[in-house]
Design an enzyme around this catalytic site. Structure first.
Site, PDB file in Angstrom:
ATOM      1  N   SER A  44       0.680  -1.317   0.184  1.00  0.00           N
ATOM      2  CA  SER A  44      -0.260   0.190   0.128  1.00  0.00           C
ATOM      3  C   SER A  44       0.829   1.510  -0.135  1.00  0.00           C
ATOM      4  O   SER A  44       2.033   0.817  -0.973  1.00  0.00           O
ATOM      5  CB  SER A  44      -0.918  -0.216   1.438  1.00  0.00           C
ATOM      6  OG  SER A  44      -1.838   0.724   1.454  1.00  0.00           O
ATOM      7  N   HIS A  64      -2.909  -0.938  -3.015  1.00  0.00           N
ATOM      8  CA  HIS A  64      -4.136  -0.346  -2.951  1.00  0.00           C
ATOM      9  C   HIS A  64      -4.281   1.229  -3.537  1.00  0.00           C
ATOM     10  O   HIS A  64      -3.110   1.730  -3.821  1.00  0.00           O
ATOM     11  CB  HIS A  64      -4.154  -0.115  -0.995  1.00  0.00           C
ATOM     12  CG  HIS A  64      -3.975  -1.309  -0.815  1.00  0.00           C
ATOM     13  ND1 HIS A  64      -3.917  -1.451   0.812  1.00  0.00           N
ATOM     14  CD2 HIS A  64      -4.488  -1.884  -1.261  1.00  0.00           C
ATOM     15  CE1 HIS A  64      -4.449  -1.909   1.541  1.00  0.00           C
ATOM     16  NE2 HIS A  64      -4.542  -3.140   0.716  1.00  0.00           N
ATOM     17  N   ASP A  85      -4.335  -4.904   5.861  1.00  0.00           N
ATOM     18  CA  ASP A  85      -4.861  -6.105   4.770  1.00  0.00           C
ATOM     19  C   ASP A  85      -3.342  -6.945   4.695  1.00  0.00           C
ATOM     20  O   ASP A  85      -1.987  -6.274   4.740  1.00  0.00           O
ATOM     21  CB  ASP A  85      -4.912  -5.289   3.490  1.00  0.00           C
ATOM     22  CG  ASP A  85      -5.394  -6.287   2.530  1.00  0.00           C
ATOM     23  OD1 ASP A  85      -5.803  -7.130   3.166  1.00  0.00           O
ATOM     24  OD2 ASP A  85      -5.214  -5.344   1.224  1.00  0.00           O
TER      25      ASP A  85
END
Length: 210
Positions: free
Chosen positions: A30, A57, A150
């Site tokens: 991310s 992401h 995540d």
């Protein structure tokens, strides 16, 4: 978790002893993940035998330029994944914006508009867990810099399936929350800087495991 056997087999296995062969590498990140991939992508050799599947992401409301960014820096073909396409060795597949990227039987790519996971679609956990189901011990999971947790459960699933777990060293991450979440959840992953991860993948390729 004991060290994965691929990391201590000799470069030239004895007669009758086969090296562990990884069929896929899954990479998730991310915030700060693109910076880490800038070091990893140039290290992937043109003769890599594994498919490389990547979730970052991304903003949901505009096209991704990641394929255009990474292709000049990578010796492998780089493209966005398409639903139902076979996942070929020696190819980098990027999750498109606003779709979960899964590995389905084949193996082939599957794209989903199921609800976000950890507020993210695509979700790293979704890719990692589906890839663990399909590839089992023939999978390398790499979790990079990011701002939430995540990927931690997904990397744990890869380890439970017998695959190789790699986490970016939080000290080298622009945003260390994601690597720290994985370290809290996963038993004995390999913790390396982006340069160290690149060296590991290069060594596994040289030894016949990738």
């Amino acid at each position: 978790m004991p060290e994965h056997p691929a990391l201590h087999k000799p470069a030239s296995p004895a007669d009758g002893e086969a090296a562990t062969v990884f069929r896929a590498i899954v990479i998730g990140g991310s915030s700060g993940g693109i910076d880490a991939l800038m070091e990893l992508m140039p290290a992937l050799p043109a003769t890599l035998r594994a498919a490389v599947l990547v979730v970052l992401h991304l903003p949901r409301d505009r096209p991704s330029m990641l394929a255009e960014i990474f292709q000049p820096r990578c010796a492998l073909p780089v493209r966005e994944a398409c639903d139902k396409e076979p996942l070929l060795p020696g190819t980098v597949y990027l999750a498109p914006p606003d779709y979960h990227f899964l590995v389905d039987t084949g193996p082939c790519a599957a794209l989903s508009v199921d609800p976000p996971v950890h507020y993210s679609r695509p979700s790293i956990d979704v890719l990692f867990e589906s890839a663990a189901d399909q590839y089992g011990e023939a999978l390398v999971g790499v979790l990079l810099s990011g701002a939430n947790d995540d990927g931690a459960a997904g990397l744990q699933a890869i380890g439970a399936a017998g695959g190789l777990m790699v986490v970016q060293d939080p000290a080298s991450a622009l945003v260390p929350a994601m690597p720290r979440a994985a370290l809290a959840r996963c038993a004995s992953p390999h913790v390396l800087s982006p340069a160290g991860i690149a060296q590991l993948l290069t060594r596994l390729h040289r030894e016949g495991s990738l």
